[in-house]
Design a protein around this motif. Structure first.
Motif, PDB file in Angstrom:
ATOM      1  N   GLN A 181       0.796  -1.221   0.000  1.00  0.00           N
ATOM      2  CA  GLN A 181       0.000   0.000   0.000  1.00  0.00           C
ATOM      3  C   GLN A 181       0.829   1.273   0.000  1.00  0.00           C
ATOM      4  N   THR A 182       2.007   1.241   0.596  1.00  0.00           N
ATOM      5  CA  THR A 182       2.857   2.435   0.646  1.00  0.00           C
ATOM      6  C   THR A 182       4.312   2.050   0.407  1.00  0.00           C
ATOM      7  N   THR A 217      -1.532   3.323  -2.700  1.00  0.00           N
ATOM      8  CA  THR A 217      -2.490   4.426  -2.676  1.00  0.00           C
ATOM      9  C   THR A 217      -1.872   5.727  -3.170  1.00  0.00           C
ATOM     10  N   ASN A 218      -0.551   5.790  -3.216  1.00  0.00           N
ATOM     11  CA  ASN A 218       0.154   6.937  -3.772  1.00  0.00           C
ATOM     12  C   ASN A 218       1.529   6.457  -4.245  1.00  0.00           C
ATOM     13  N   ASN A 233      -3.786  -0.048 -10.902  1.00  0.00           N
ATOM     14  CA  ASN A 233      -3.577   0.079  -9.457  1.00  0.00           C
ATOM     15  C   ASN A 233      -4.859   0.672  -8.867  1.00  0.00           C
ATOM     16  N   GLN A 255      -6.269   1.041  -6.078  1.00  0.00           N
ATOM     17  CA  GLN A 255      -6.324   1.816  -4.845  1.00  0.00           C
ATOM     18  C   GLN A 255      -5.562   3.141  -4.963  1.00  0.00           C
ATOM     19  N   LEU A 256      -5.017   3.413  -6.130  1.00  0.00           N
ATOM     20  CA  LEU A 256      -4.164   4.585  -6.303  1.00  0.00           C
ATOM     21  C   LEU A 256      -5.002   5.864  -6.338  1.00  0.00           C
ATOM     22  N   LYS A 257      -4.812   6.727  -5.328  1.00  0.00           N
ATOM     23  CA  LYS A 257      -5.626   7.925  -5.178  1.00  0.00           C
ATOM     24  C   LYS A 257      -4.946   9.181  -5.712  1.00  0.00           C
ATOM     25  N   MET A 303      -7.620   3.780  -9.887  1.00  0.00           N
ATOM     26  CA  MET A 303      -8.832   4.245  -9.212  1.00  0.00           C
ATOM     27  C   MET A 303      -9.474   5.372 -10.014  1.00  0.00           C
TER      28      MET A 303
END
Length: 394
Positions: free
Chosen positions: A125-126, A147-148, A165, A167-169, A189
């Motif tokens: 996630q990170t 997520t980033n 990806n 979950q990539l915000k 996302m």
């Protein structure tokens, strides 16, 4: 002298063994943490580091500062974390594939790598990249839980391919000034926000299914700039003066496009199926070396500085805009190719006959729903050459 006669060869032999222990250019096999610990005295590993697909648990390269080769981990589904706190550079590829339980990636000193290829890392996630990767020939990140992209702090890059990806915000690559290859975002996302605030030049850029794109400093692209199926309401490129193919297709919420300094499109220029876009205005556009193909529901269309369109011209809308200025440009041979301009038409179409509006009739657009838009991304130049091929005839 007798001592030196025997001591010197022994010393050289010891150094040779030490060098061999740190790799000699061949593959360095890692089956477990003990194998990695065997290189604890090495600051540089010479050769490709290959980690077994059967590796389980945590893996740490504690003392290594440089890998003169690649770091490859393929299929190690039971690896939970990977760290190299002192590693500064990887001269070849940093490849991770199929590490389905990997939850921690810690490379606090890494700044330079030839290429990053990460695929199928759903639990990651990170990134713990304290210094940040500032130099990379290419970056491809697909199907991760990120997520980033904090820690990818590039100044220059070749290809930058970020796909699937979900979950990539957010993506903010604040230091990036130039890209020599394709920048591509697709299938991430739907609310993904992209900021490339200092990007000045590049080649090809394509964006699919994103909610925001900020490229305020972009001045020139030698390749295409394309937007497909995005959800942003407004797009602005205030400093862009030149690009190759330019496409806005099937962006359902787009109601404003601002490119006040765009002068040259070295290729085809298409606007289609953007039903909220009621006005089209490119005040500085002078030359299009391919064709202009605008269709939709707009009520205003203005290209007041146009001096040369080498390809065809197709402009169709359900709206009641005026064709008078474009008729004159055609009569004056500013528009050199095939010509069609129709307002207040129920079924506007693109040059190839595809529907130009999501609410009009006609056959479905080749870049409308489902998987179709995704097919254009891997072939930026070739794909758009096919799209605009029919438009380039004089």
């Amino acid at each position: 002298m007798a001592f030196l006669k025997y001591a010197l060869p022994a010393l050289l032999a010891t150094q040779a063994v030490f060098a061999a222990d740190c790799g000699d250019g061949d593959s360095i096999k890692i089956e477990n943490q003990s194998d990695a610990d065997g290189y604890s005295t090495c600051k540089t590993l010479k050769g490709d580091v290959e980690v077994s697909e059967h590796y389980s648990g945590d893996l740490n390269f504690q003392s290594v500062e440089e890998i003169d080769g690649s770091l490859n981990i393929d299929g190690a589904a039971n690896m939970t974390s990977l760290s190299a706190p002192n590693l500064e550079s990887i001269s070849e590829t940093f490849q991770l594939n199929g590490l389905t339980t990997l939850a921690s990636l810690s490379f606090g000193s890494l700044t330079t790598v030839k290429s990053i290829k990460w695929t199928a890392l759903p639990n990651l996630q990170t990134l713990d990249f304290t210094k940040g990767v500032t130099e990379a020939g290419s970056v491809a990140i697909t199907n991760t839980g990120l997520t980033n992209l904090d820690g990818i702090s590039l100044k220059t890059v070749g290809t930058f391919d970020i796909t699937e990806n979900v979950q990539l915000k957010t993506v903010n690559v604040n230091n990036l000034k130039n890209a020599t290859g394709l920048i591509n975002f697709a299938g991430n996302m739907d609310t993904l926000e992209i900021e490339l605030p200092n990007l000045v030049g590049g080649t090809n850029m394509t964006f699919r299914n994103v909610s925001s794109v900020s490229i305020p400093s972009l001045k020139e692209l030698s390749g295409q700039l394309g937007f497909w199926g995005d959800s942003f309401q407004s797009f602005s490129a205030p400093n862009l003066t030149e690009t190759a193919d330019l496409v806005f297709n099937d962006n359902s919420k787009l109601n404003n496009v601002s490119m006040p300094n765009l002068k040259t499109v070295n290729g085809g220029f298409q606007i289609a199926r953007n039903d909220k876009l009621s006005a089209i205005d490119f005040p500085s556009l002078e030359q299009v070396t391919g064709a202009i193909d605008f269709s939709g529901k707009f009520d205003k269309a203005s290209i007041s500085s146009l001096k040369n369109v080498k390809g065809g011209f197709n402009m169709q809308s359900t709206g009641n805009f005026s064709c008078d200025s474009f008729d004159k440009l055609h009569d004056d041979k500013v528009i050199r190719g095939t010509y069609k301009c129709k307002s207040d038409t129920a079924n506007p179409t693109t040059k190839d006959g595809s529907s130009g509006s999501t609410t009009s009739g006609g056959k479905a657009s080749s870049t409308s729903e489902g998987a179709a838009p995704m097919n254009v991304a891997p072939m930026p130049a070739m794909g758009l050459a096919a799209i605009f091929g029919a438009l380039l005839a004089l």
